[in-house]
Structure formats: structure tokens, C-alpha cells
Scaffold this motif. Sequence first.
Motif, short mmCIF file in Angstrom:
data_model
loop_
_atom_site.label_atom_id
_atom_site.label_comp_id
_atom_site.label_asym_id
_atom_site.label_seq_id
_atom_site.Cartn_x
_atom_site.Cartn_y
_atom_site.Cartn_z
N SER A 157 70.02 11.97 7.20
CA SER A 157 71.20 12.76 6.53
C SER A 157 70.73 13.20 5.15
N GLY A 158 69.41 12.77 4.71
CA GLY A 158 69.03 13.26 3.40
C GLY A 158 68.95 12.29 2.33
N ARG A 159 69.45 11.00 2.70
CA ARG A 159 69.28 9.81 1.99
C ARG A 159 67.94 9.15 1.86
N GLU A 160 67.61 8.47 0.65
CA GLU A 160 66.20 7.98 0.50
C GLU A 160 66.19 6.54 1.13
N VAL A 161 65.60 6.22 2.29
CA VAL A 161 65.96 5.22 3.09
C VAL A 161 64.63 4.42 3.36
N ARG A 162 64.51 3.07 2.98
CA ARG A 162 63.26 2.26 3.32
C ARG A 162 63.81 1.21 4.41
N TYR A 163 62.68 0.74 5.11
CA TYR A 163 63.23 -0.46 6.13
C TYR A 163 62.13 -1.72 5.76
N GLN A 164 62.65 -2.80 6.07
CA GLN A 164 61.90 -3.93 6.15
C GLN A 164 62.79 -5.02 6.77
N THR A 165 62.22 -6.19 6.80
CA THR A 165 62.71 -7.47 7.75
C THR A 165 62.68 -8.60 6.63
N THR A 166 63.62 -9.60 6.83
CA THR A 166 63.25 -10.74 6.44
C THR A 166 62.23 -11.54 7.25
N THR A 167 61.70 -12.85 6.82
CA THR A 167 60.40 -13.27 7.59
C THR A 167 60.33 -15.01 7.35
N ARG A 168 59.92 -15.47 8.06
CA ARG A 168 59.45 -16.96 8.14
C ARG A 168 58.42 -17.16 7.14
N SER A 169 57.76 -16.21 7.07
CA SER A 169 56.32 -16.25 6.33
C SER A 169 56.27 -16.36 4.85
N PRO A 170 55.87 -17.53 3.89
CA PRO A 170 55.86 -17.39 2.61
C PRO A 170 54.55 -16.51 2.37
N ALA A 171 54.46 -16.07 1.13
CA ALA A 171 53.38 -15.35 0.54
C ALA A 171 53.48 -15.44 -0.88
N HIS A 172 52.38 -14.92 -1.53
CA HIS A 172 52.22 -15.32 -2.96
C HIS A 172 52.81 -13.82 -3.62
N VAL A 173 53.67 -14.11 -4.55
CA VAL A 173 54.24 -13.10 -5.40
C VAL A 173 53.66 -13.11 -6.64
N ARG A 174 53.53 -11.90 -7.24
CA ARG A 174 52.73 -11.60 -8.88
C ARG A 174 53.35 -10.54 -9.20
N ASP A 175 54.08 -10.44 -10.20
CA ASP A 175 54.67 -9.17 -10.70
C ASP A 175 53.81 -8.63 -11.85
N GLU A 176 52.68 -8.17 -11.14
CA GLU A 176 51.77 -7.24 -12.02
C GLU A 176 51.74 -5.89 -11.36
N PRO A 177 51.32 -4.70 -12.04
CA PRO A 177 51.03 -3.63 -11.63
C PRO A 177 50.15 -3.52 -10.61
N GLY A 178 50.28 -2.70 -9.47
CA GLY A 178 49.09 -2.74 -8.59
C GLY A 178 49.44 -3.68 -7.29
N TYR A 179 49.93 -4.88 -7.70
CA TYR A 179 49.92 -6.05 -6.61
C TYR A 179 51.08 -5.80 -5.95
N PRO A 180 51.02 -5.84 -4.42
CA PRO A 180 51.97 -5.38 -3.41
C PRO A 180 53.16 -5.90 -3.61
N LEU A 181 53.09 -7.44 -3.59
CA LEU A 181 54.53 -8.20 -3.67
C LEU A 181 54.88 -8.53 -5.18
N ARG A 182 56.10 -7.75 -5.62
CA ARG A 182 56.09 -7.81 -6.99
C ARG A 182 57.11 -8.93 -7.10
N ARG A 183 58.36 -8.80 -6.25
CA ARG A 183 59.55 -9.90 -6.14
C ARG A 183 59.65 -10.55 -4.87
N GLY A 184 60.13 -11.74 -4.84
CA GLY A 184 60.23 -12.43 -3.73
C GLY A 184 61.76 -13.15 -3.68
#
Length: 645
Positions: A157-184
Motif C-alpha cells: 500500500s506504499g508504507r515503509e515497512v520492515r520485518y523481523q522477529t523476536t529471538t532466544r539468541s543473545p548477541a553483543h550490542v554496540r551503539d557505534e556507527p557501522g555496527y549492525p546491532l545498535r539497540r537491544g
Amino acid sequence: AVEAIASLHALHPHHRYLVASLVDMRDDAQEADCAAAARELGVEIEFVALTRGRIHLPADLVDNVCALDPADLNPRVPDPAAERGTTTVVPAPWPADVPDGGRHGFLASDTSRFHLAVDDLAAHVAGYLAPDEQVTVVGHEELMYLPLCLAERLAASGREVRYQTTTRSPAHVRDEPGYPLRRGFTFPSPEGPSPHEGPERAPRFIYNVAVPGSSTLPTVLLVLDDPADTEHLRTPGGLLDVLTAAGHRVVAVTIASTDPERLAAARADTSLRPQPTGTALRGPDFGSYAPHETAWLVKDLSNEQLEADVAVRERAIQSGRAHYAESLPVEFQPGAEYRELFETTLQESAARLATAVGVVAELILDERSASPTLVSLARAGTPIGVLIGRWIERFHGFRPPHYAVSIVRERGIDPVALDYLTLRHDPASVVFVDGWTGKGAITRELVDALAEYAAAGGAVLNPELAVLADPGSCTPLYGTRDDFLIASACLNSTVSGLVSRTVLNDQLIGPGDFHGAKFYRELAPSDVSGRFLDAVSDRFDQVTDAARQGVAALRGTDRTPDWAGWKSVEQMQERYGLSSINFVKPGIGETTRVLLRRVPWRILVREDGLAEHEHIRLLAAERGVPVDVVPDLAYSCIGLIKESV
């Protein structure tokens, strides 16, 4: 893979096994290990992949990780936002006999019904989103496929939409430019402890939600099944809490889990009726109601010329040359004095209307279904269905699906619309809604039509009609049996979503089509549909005690219909020498309709000068129709149609 093969080989041995994958990431040592395992088992194991890959890790990776603060190794909830987000809970229309994913298997025969259900779900959910709202659709763990399909529909319908899921997997979060996981975000499992995770409620995770580095917070459309819709989802620290604390608006959509027994029965049923090809129409493309408040199961005839002069049309109907549903009356547009009277009447009657809405809504939940599917009889029932849905949402936290369908006297209810409904919803949840009962002709039509539908192979549906006012004593499901003014009866399409009466015309409605209707876009400047709904629903909080008392007074009482109204109408037919009972229209609502779109002969009122008859006296004066006082009327008033016009 090798361990799985060893287990299978012990149960049911084969000489050769094939392992197929998208990418083969084994290094030389791992390939040698696999070959050795195959020799030990005495079998051949062949690995097939589309491509090969390798993983190279820095030699000092482990040392670097161990040097980190342990707190940095777990996802961190972002700092609280300056303004907390909000949560809207949306129960989703999802058929219990359609798979919500692969957990009960997914057959080719399930595909079309699944995608029909997704289409309906997307249309329903879209009503809770602004057209330009950025959305991140979040599936819950293994509930992935359905949310992904929903995201596709919303993006189309023209909206800006992204998709993801919750997970059981912990991962390292680092709020730095270029790092993929900025928020957790970390939150406890809403379903509760699982056997393999121990007695404690295990942590769950979700990452980013917003685009890394973006300053825009999207709305989170969280899609869950009902086992995850628990108090732990809502408690402090739960998923809804951490998302809203970070500033996100959350729309939580709960899918009723697939019923394996009903799914198996649906798959085994080879006598399923053909699937209707029509789609539900929603505002603003059709009608002026919000898209999540009403879905019209009608064919759009807006471009057809169906209106005829009232007198000409009446002669054709009475002579038998035409059925009333084959054409439309010209939409009467009242003058300024009448419109002003409507506004006054609406404000004066809104609290009484709200009370009746509350009573019938609570009776529906108590006596018919805890999760009803509201099906209004278009068009008088449509605003009432919207109001019942609003009451349920206000006081019970969810909005039931609401559809408007066509029913035509002497022709029955639209069977294609019934097919559409019963393919998507539990037939036991369907509750038919109308504004009021007159003598009970439509009530009887509904009973007969649903029996005919079931006899032809359709689902068995409860014909018990839910109405605000039942002065004819035709149904046990009502807000009141008083004959009182329901303000939506005072106008035509301009108080009913700008939609016409329904049309059943062989030249325009073919096999497999819904009955038709028109959308009067040109009348938008005069539309008071939303004003009517808001005036009544704004009184809900004010009348909760009165509604509760009304329900208590009715609960447990004998409300068996005695059809007293029909008997009274037969007496009036005989007294005034009319050839057909259809020329007698009892009750304030039906009397108003006679003056708005038929050729009236005379109006009968039980008392002279009643305030709720003021609009009737005004219309009667404009059309030169006499008003007679008849003290022994069973109804507040009756409209008589002129015979042989």
C-alpha cells in the motif's frame, strides 16, 4: 547432520544419505570428520550445496571478548525516551481452521484460504495505522510466516515497512556507527518457563527495531499468537513495556491459534462451497467509516444509475413489475430546519442510545460469544454494529471484526457474503446486528434465509438478531423493548457511511457476486456518520452504571419473543383496509423511513406532541401527510404506505 544420520541409521538403516544445504561451510578438518563418521557407520554420506564458504575469525577474538565487561555482552534496553509510547491491542480476525504457519503442516489446499485470511487481516490492521506511518512488523519467535505475509501486504500500500522477529539468541550490542546491532531489548518469555530451560522465565531478545543510526522511531506492529498474549507480556519489563519505554508506538495483534481438530476437519471436508471471489470494501475507497470499523461485503455499483422518482418507483413495486431491491429511491436531503432538528435530537438521545448499545453489547459477550464476529444488516444495522464494536473495545480491550451484509425481504440474505464470512470466521461467533425491529419481517427473513443456506450445504448460523430496540418483541437480544428514537433513522446514507440501501438486480449482480450498493461520495459535505457515532460513543463512560443495571435486569429473565408487534400490525392492516401487511411500517424508525423514501398515506401516533416525534411531524408537514392520534397503538407510531399510487 552426521549425528542425525547416525540416529536415523540405528532405527531404519540405508546405504546412502544425502545432506542438502544452501551453503557448505565445512573446513578441511570437518570434511575429514564427516568422512570418518561415514566409514564408521558403513554408509555413504554425500553433501550437496549451492555454494561453499569459509569462516575466518581473528586469532585474538576470544581474548578480546573476555576482556569486555560482562554487562556489555548482553543486549541493553535503550535509555528511556523523553515520551513513552502507547500500546494498542488488536484482536485479529483469523479462522481457527486455517493454519497460521507450518506447525500443523501446510498443504497446497491450505494456501488460498491462508492468503484470503491474510488479506482480511491486513485490511483490518491497516485501520490502526496512518497511511504514511513507518512500521516494523515483529513476529514472535516461530510465528514468522504469517507476520511476513502481513508485512508484504502493508508494504504494497506504499508504507515503509520492515520485518523481523523476536529471538532466544543473545548477541553483543554496540551503539557505534557501522555496527549492525545498535539497540537491544531483553524481556522475559511471555509464555512462561519451558521444560528444557528450567523453572525460571527465560530471557528473550529483539534487536534494533529502528534502522541503525536512524532518529525516526517506527511503529512496532507486534504479531503474536494467543499463548504469548499473557500478563507477562504487559508487566513491567515485559516486551510491551520495554518497547514503549523506548518511545515506540506498539500495535499488538493477537492471532487465535490454529485449532488442530478444526483444521483436520476442514481439510477432510470435500464438500466445501466455492470460495467467493469478491473482496470486502472499506473506507475511504467505499463508504466514510474508518477501514477497521466496517468491511462492506457488497459489490460497488457507484457508477450505475439506479435511482428513480419515488412515486414512479412505488407504482412499479406495488404493481408487481419490480422488486423494491432492484432500484434505489432518490436520496432525500432534508432542509436546514430538519438538519438542525437532527443535531438537537442526537444530543438529547445520545445517552439513551449509548445505554442500549452497552446493554446489547454485554448480552452478546455473555450469551453469544466472548469473541464475536459482528455482522450488521446493511444499512440500518451498520452504524449500530460500529457502536457495539466501540463499546467492546472501550470496556473489554479488543475490537471485534465487523462486516455489513445485505438482506432483502422475500429474497433472503446474501449467500455469497455468508460464504465469505464462514470461510474466515468461526460460524458460532457470528452475531447478526440491526438497529431495531418493526413488525419482525426482516427477523423472519433472516431465520428462513439462514435455514435455507444451511440446507444448501452452508454453515449453520444462529439467526438470533441483536438490536438496540425490539418494540416488536421479535428477539431476546436487545438493548430495550421501548419504541424510542434512534437518531440514525432520521437520515439516509448521510448517517450510514454514505452508502445506499443494498441492491439485488439480475442485470448487475451475477453468480458469485455480492449484493450491490452505491457509495455517494458527492454527499460528503452533508455526511454526519462520524458525528453520530462520536456523539453516542462519547457517552459510554457516562452510562456504564445504567448499562450494567440494564444487563442485570435482563439476565436470567424469560425474554422469549412473543411477536406481539406482528399481531398489532395485522390489526392496523385490517382497521385501515390495506391489502398487504407490507404497507404497515411500525415504530419510529420505520415510520421515518416511510416519510424519507416511500409514498406515505398517513401517520399514526399513540400520543400527540411527543418530543421524539418532532422530526416525524416536520417531515409529514413537508409532504402533506396527515397525522392521526390512535391511543391503542402497540407502537409509539406507525407509518402507512399509500396503496395504488
